[in-house]
Design a protein around this motif. Structure first.
Motif, PDB file in Angstrom:
ATOM      1  N   LEU A 225       0.838  -1.188   0.000  1.00 42.76           N
ATOM      2  CA  LEU A 225       0.000   0.000   0.000  1.00 42.76           C
ATOM      3  C   LEU A 225       0.876   1.242   0.000  1.00 42.76           C
ATOM      4  O   LEU A 225       1.792   1.380   0.805  1.00 42.76           O
TER       5      LEU A 225
ATOM      6  N   SER B 240       1.335  -3.579   4.314  1.00 39.73           N
ATOM      7  CA  SER B 240       1.715  -2.305   4.920  1.00 39.73           C
ATOM      8  C   SER B 240       3.229  -2.149   4.936  1.00 39.73           C
ATOM      9  O   SER B 240       3.964  -3.109   5.159  1.00 39.73           O
TER      10      SER B 240
ATOM     11  N   ILE C 119       0.361   2.275   9.691  1.00 38.84           N
ATOM     12  CA  ILE C 119      -0.655   1.865   8.726  1.00 38.84           C
ATOM     13  C   ILE C 119      -0.941   0.382   8.949  1.00 38.84           C
ATOM     14  O   ILE C 119      -0.035  -0.457   8.870  1.00 38.84           O
TER      15      ILE C 119
ATOM     16  N   ILE D 111      -3.428  -2.982   7.981  1.00 38.09           N
ATOM     17  CA  ILE D 111      -4.318  -3.527   6.941  1.00 38.09           C
ATOM     18  C   ILE D 111      -4.823  -4.879   7.401  1.00 38.09           C
ATOM     19  O   ILE D 111      -4.047  -5.732   7.861  1.00 38.09           O
TER      20      ILE D 111
ATOM     21  N   VAL E 217      -8.177  -0.441   5.910  1.00 37.47           N
ATOM     22  CA  VAL E 217      -6.886   0.236   6.103  1.00 37.47           C
ATOM     23  C   VAL E 217      -7.060   1.280   7.193  1.00 37.47           C
ATOM     24  O   VAL E 217      -7.907   2.182   7.071  1.00 37.47           O
TER      25      VAL E 217
ATOM     26  N   THR F 244      -4.233   7.133   0.412  1.00 41.54           N
ATOM     27  CA  THR F 244      -3.731   5.928  -0.265  1.00 41.54           C
ATOM     28  C   THR F 244      -3.641   6.154  -1.773  1.00 41.54           C
ATOM     29  O   THR F 244      -4.296   7.029  -2.337  1.00 41.54           O
TER      30      THR F 244
END
Length: 526
Positions: A284, A470, A475, A477, A514, A522
């Motif tokens: 990401l 990630s 962050i 996910i 996320v 993003t």
């Protein structure tokens, strides 16, 4: 008396070492090895040499760029001076190998017809002069009827014959000229053949201290030679084994014909491979992560590695013997195979059936296509090498693929092309953002994949998608609703395997959340 003895000694030395001796011999190839690029020939020839300097004229040696004098291995004690191509100094060696009998015969015929035409041209000139004389003397002053009739009879009896003779002589000259043209073309072809033959002649210079017979063995490295594997793969449907014809496309430009000799094909470097779209891990990115290179939307490059394998052999239906050694595969061709120069030929190596499992494969994230894959278990026993393959499905050629042997598993997958009767569609159906306090937010992504089987038979399909990974601690996910997929957290891959009935439509729903700082956005979400 002393002067006489010195003179006698000088004459003896000159007779032994001053004169030049010429010997003509023919080289024979004992073995040929052809690699993916380049090759090697093992030659043998023998020659009768005399005391002193010898020029050994060797026929049928082939084009020999870049050889070294040390390549010539004699079985007797001599001094190797140098070698050169015949064409470097043809005037010195032409008389020694003799003139071409074909060219001499053609030259004699050309000369005969030229002399014949010269004589006929002289007769034609006389005939034309006679016609001119007759035509100038046809004018009569106040002729009587009898004189006119006499002149007409003269024209019919004499002038007409002269005209016919002119036509006949012209026809003979034209016919002979046509023969000369044909012979000149034949002479040109023969001279070109002689030039080609002469390019395969080398001259070896040596000195010998006595008269003797010497045998030579030469290992000649050849640059303009290559071979590559080629396959014809046939399938009669997903319930039948693959029928595979293993072939070799071979080319050599030595100027020689390889015939009745051992010929070995040896693999060299491996080539890259086209194969169905495959997924890489998906990281990401935010708008700040420009330095990250995402490979998720590219075709992967094959890993060009080789592996050590033990030596073993497989015998196919043909008489070619295929064996593997460490890092190399060696194929011994049947001795009846003939390899001409400057022409690519295709030779059969083996033919066999391979136990096959079939499945369909799709990555709709990359492209809405479904591939039919044939899986061959324990493929190493067939001695596959990287090469192109023409694919036939139920006697219809559907395309060409590359065979990938650089697979670390015991299973080799061969793509049999795409099947338009199996439709896939991937959609991003929802994007939702929620605030999680003052600093964080949660973004939810939901996808739907639709698969439609328009075939009249059931199919087994492997479907592949992915969840991003990630790259930062702030962050997070997590997958939501993987819909019974096999999920690998380390790679982010989602894999579904299911059976789809004829004319059945399936829908798969999955997504991910996320959690990230509010000030980040993003990127690459597709």
């Amino acid at each position: 008396m002393l002067k006489i003895n010195i003179l006698t000694f000088v004459m003896i030395v000159y007779n032994c070492f001053g004169q030049e001796n010429y010997t003509v011999t023919t080289s024979k190839i004992k073995e040929a090895k052809i690699y993916s690029n380049g090759g090697m020939l093992r030659h043998f020839f023998s020659a009768e040499v005399s005391t002193g300097k010898n020029f050994i004229i060797i026929k049928e040696f082939g084009r020999n760029n870049g050889m070294d004098i040390s390549s010539f291995k004699p079985d007797k004690k001599i001094n190797l001076i140098r070698y050169e191509s015949y064409n470097n100094n043809p005037s010195q060696y032409a008389e020694k190998i003799g003139k071409s009998k074909n060219v001499e015969s053609v030259n004699d015929s050309i000369e005969f017809y030229k002399k014949t035409n010269k004589k006929i041209e002289q007769d034609l000139t006389l005939t034309r002069n006679s016609i001119g004389i007759v035509q100038k003397n046809q004018t009569l002053g106040n002729p009587s009827s009898a004189e006119i009739l006499k002149m007409i009879e003269f024209n019919q009896a004499t002038l007409k014959n002269l005209y016919n003779e002119e036509i006949d002589l012209q026809a003979i000259i034209a016919k002979n000229q046509s023969r000369i043209s044909i012979l000149e073309n034949k002479r040109y072809v023969s001279s070109k053949n002689d030039e080609t033959s002469n390019s395969n002649i080398i001259v070896l210079q040596i000195t010998s201290d006595k008269k003797q017979t010497i045998n030579f063995e030469v290992n000649q490295v050849i640059q303009n030679a290559n071979w590559r594997p080629y396959y014809i793969i046939k399938s009669n449907g997903i319930k039948s084994p693959l029928k595979i014809s293993y072939k070799a496309k071979i080319q050599q430009n030595t100027g020689l014909e390889f015939k009745n000799i051992p010929i070995k094909l040896i693999n060299g470097s491996f080539s890259s491979e086209d194969k169905p779209y495959e997924l890489d891990r998906w990281f990401l990115r935010t708008e700040r992560d420009y330095y990250v290179s995402n490979q998720a939307f590219q075709r992967p490059k094959s890993n060009e590695k080789t592996s050590n394998v033990a030596e073993y052999a497989v015998l196919g239906d043909s008489r070619s013997r295929i064996s593997q050694r460490t890092m190399k595969t060696e194929i011994s061709l049947d001795k009846n195979i003939v390899l001409p120069s400057d022409v690519e030929v295709t030779e059969d190596l083996s033919e066999f059936e391979a136990t096959t499992h079939y499945k369909y494969f799709s990555t709709p994230k990359l492209e809405n296509k479904t591939f039919l894959l044939a899986s061959i278990k324990d493929y190493s026993k067939y001695n596959f090498l990287p090469g192109s393959a023409d694919i036939f499905m139920e006697d219809m050629q559907i395309g060409t693929v590359n065979i990938d042997t650089n697979q670390l598993t015991s299973e080799m997958l061969i793509s049999l092309g795409t099947d338009p009767n199996i439709l896939t569609k991937r959609e991003l159906v929802k994007i939702e953002t929620k605030n999680l306090g003052e600093k964080e937010k949660l973004q939810n992504y939901a996808y739907e994949i639709t698969i439609k089987n328009n075939k009249d038979t059931a199919i087994n399909l492997e479907l592949k998608d992915q969840i991003p990974l990630s790259m930062a601690e702030n962050i997070k996910i997590e997958v939501t609703n993987p819909d019974h997929a096999d999920y690998d957290k380390s790679t982010g891959f989602l894999i579904w395997n299911f059976n789809i009935k004829p004319n059945e439509t399936k829908k798969i729903k999955f997504g991910f959340n996320v959690t990230l700082p509010k000030d980040l956005m993003t990127a690459d979400i597709k």
